[in-house]
Write a protein that holds these residues in place. Structure first.
Motif: not given
Length: 648
Positions: A81-102
């Motif tokens: 479900l690639s589209k939903k995965a990328l939408n979820c990743f965009r939501s994470l990026v917009l949340d400045d309190t948490i930064s993605p890791n490897d």
């Protein structure tokens, strides 16, 4: 036992009922506010395939951390479900309190690879470059795989070359990328460089390289890779066995392919399917059917790929009963929902001239694709149902399907066979608009169409501008010239073809020998005929023999023609004997004429032309009693000569 351990235990045991019970206990105990326990629950639902439950839990969580986001993104990515995965990743990026890791980046890039979302993947790559001090091997491997699947080979190569220590995973990803882009020769070049770098070959790299060798039909290189794998002690798992069987089968080495299959420990259905598919590809259809039966006797259950492969063999051999039984098995197993399986059934009925069954299969399909339409159109052409073909093309266009190169190739073949030059010209205009006229499949069909319609100048214009000619293009031009009496031009094209490094096949030599017949070049034809087996390893067929017999007969050298027929080891068809009989009529050779007529009648006792021509020889030699006897025999058997008619 703690609640976290209970949740993990339910996930490991794949027990959704116990998992829900533990979740209920978490809520009752008030632990549903604990982010760690909620992460375990989310991971459990994801592993068990209940992604909606995982999303609902995620939405209700009072607190989320990086593990929460990464778990959900990874779950969507792993489930395709690639589209939903990328939408979820965009939501994470917009949340400045948490930064993605490897791990987050790997999950997001994997989703981009599945969806071929090159632009989004490049944006994520840029973010990694901006926010990370260094890129670890794990992320780099994923980037190489992503760029390879998106066919951006230059970027994949750059990422690979900037890695501090490329490992086997990145090597396999790079080779697979080139392989998926049909850059098989470059993939083998990279493999050689990897060997010089000291990279250890494993079963995945081994399988990928063998896949390249199979696509190129490079038997020598593939054998060397096989030897290397044996020397290095590469683990020969199911994937490696399948790759090895597929390689030898695609290279036409069925004995070696069969040996590789039988020497393997418990080969799976994929390996059997590879062997069956290889047999079908090189035209050994009866052998493919025999191997399929052997597989069934061995207790191995065929899968959807097996049915799709073996149906091709039944179609080519016109084994209607066996193919129909396979269709029943497909229905019982519920495999007709796979579009490519239904396409194989459709193609089977088309090849066996069962157009009504083909139409029924088509209309029963849930989601037909362009391949389905092409098979239907091809079946209409094969059955001579041109009205149905025309309606099918109109329906295809009205349903929003754009014709591809194979659709146009089928239409052009009809235009050449009828012949219908004006239809062909209109189709030519249609392929120019989308710019596919330079495609070698379409270009070859255009050359063949114009040649069959007698427009050799137009055929030659297209032939001269095709950038990447294949053997079909050369054969179409040679045969076109030969059929219209331009023997010398055909032979010149053949010489140019050899100088350009193309290896002729049986069809090429039919054109070449026909060309020699038109210009009366008997000695030249003999040289070409002998070169078939001596230089190119091609066994002459009865078609080639008929060309030579016809040429000998026109030169009046009937005894040599007869000797050639007797020395031919293969099966002689009616055409060969008719060529000899025609020469006997012209040269009034009674002895060989009788033998030629006997040869025809041994194949078809009711053949009219043999008796008529034999009667003519008797009449030309003033042997009226014998001529009358042949005519009386025809009347006694109620055999009548078909009346001739003119199209004009």
């Amino acid at each position: 036992m703690s609640l976290s351990r209970l949740v993990r235990s339910c996930a490991d045991k794949k027990s959704i009922l116990n998992g829900k019970a533990v979740h209920a206990r978490v809520i009752v105990s008030g632990s549903d506010q604990d982010v760690q326990i909620n992460n375990h629950l989310l991971n459990m639902y994801s592993k068990l395939g209940y992604i909606d439950h995982a999303q609902y839990l995620f939405d209700k969580m009072p607190e989320r951390n990086l593990v929460t986001w990464t778990s959900l993104i990874s779950a969507y990515s792993q489930m395709g479900l690639s589209k939903k995965a990328l939408n979820c990743f965009r939501s994470l990026v917009l949340d400045d309190t948490i930064s993605p890791n490897d791990y987050t980046f790997v999950a997001a890039i994997s989703a981009c690879a599945q969806a071929s979302a090159l632009r989004t993947g490049k944006e994520i790559h840029a973010r990694i470059y901006r926010t990370q001090e260094s890129v670890n091997c794990f992320v780099s491997n994923c980037l190489v795989n992503f760029y390879g699947k998106c066919k951006s080979l230059r970027s994949a190569r750059i990422v690979f070359e900037t890695m501090d220590e490329p490992n086997i995973v990145s090597c396999v990803s790079l080779v697979n990328g080139y392989m998926q882009c049909v850059e098989n020769e470059k993939a083998l070049t990279i493999f050689l460089k990897l060997m010089k770098m000291g990279i250890e070959i494993n079963e995945f790299l081994y399988g990928s390289v063998l896949g390249c060798c199979a696509a190129l039909e490079n038997l020598v290189f593939g054998k060397q890779v096989h030897c290397l794998a044996v020397k290095r002690g590469v683990k020969i798992d199911h994937f490696a066995v399948t790759s090895l069987v597929n390689f030898y089968a695609k290279c036409g080495q069925l004995e070696l392919a069969s040996k590789a299959l039988r020497e393997a420990d418990d080969p799976n259905v994929t390996a059997w399917t590879a062997l069956i598919g290889g047999c079908v590809q090189i035209g050994k259809c009866l052998e493919a059917i025999r191997i399929f039966q052997e597989m069934l006797f061995a207790g191995i259950k065929p899968n959807e790929q097996t049915f799709a492969s073996v149906l091709g063999a039944f179609g080519r051999e016109k084994e209607i009963r066996g193919g129909t039984q396979l269709h029943c098995s497909i229905k019982k197993m519920g495999l007709e929902s796979f579009t490519f399986v239904s396409n194989a059934v459709l193609d089977f009925y088309s090849k066996t001239d069962c157009l009504d069954d083909s139409l029924k299969t088509f209309y029963e399909m849930d989601v037909p694709d362009v391949v389905s339409w092409n098979s239907l159109i091809s079946g209409c052409i094969g059955s001579g149902r041109y009205e149905v073909m025309t309606k099918s093309i109109h329906s295809m266009l009205s349903d929003g399907f754009a014709p591809d190169i194979y659709t146009y190739s089928s239409i052009l073949s009809v235009c050449g066979d009828l012949p219908a030059a004006e239809w062909g010209k209109q189709t030519h205009c249609r392929v120019i608009k989308p710019g596919i006229d330079s495609n070698v499949v379409v270009a070859s069909a255009l050359i063949d169409m114009y040649a069959k319609c007698g427009r050799l100048t137009d055929a030659r214009k297209i032939f001269d501008v095709v950038p990447n000619k294949n053997l079909v293009s050369w054969n179409a031009m040679i045969t076109g010239y030969a059929q219209h009496g331009f023997g010398r031009e055909a032979l010149e094209i053949y010489d140019v073809m050899l100088r350009n490094g193309y290896k002729p096949n049986g069809t090429t030599f039919i054109g070449v020998l026909s060309a020699c017949g038109h210009v009366g070049a008997l000695e030249e034809a003999l040289r070409y005929f002998n070169s078939m087996s001596d230089d190119f390893g091609i066994s002459p067929r009865s078609d080639h023999l008929a060309c030579m017999v016809g040429l000998f007969a026109r030169k009046g050298r009937l005894r040599e023609a007869y000797d050639m027929i007797r020395s031919y080891g293969g099966e002689k068809n009616i055409v060969v004997w008719r060529c000899l009989l025609s020469g006997c009529v012209t040269n009034k050779d009674l002895e060989l004429g009788v033998r030629a007529a006997e040869g025809i009648l041994s194949i078809d006792p009711n053949d009219v032309s043999a008796r008529v021509m034999l009667s003519k020889i008797y009449a030309d030699l003033d042997m009226w009693d014998e001529a009358s006897e042949v005519r009386e025999m025809m009347r006694g058997k109620a055999i009548k000569k078909e009346m001739g008619y003119s199209w004009t």
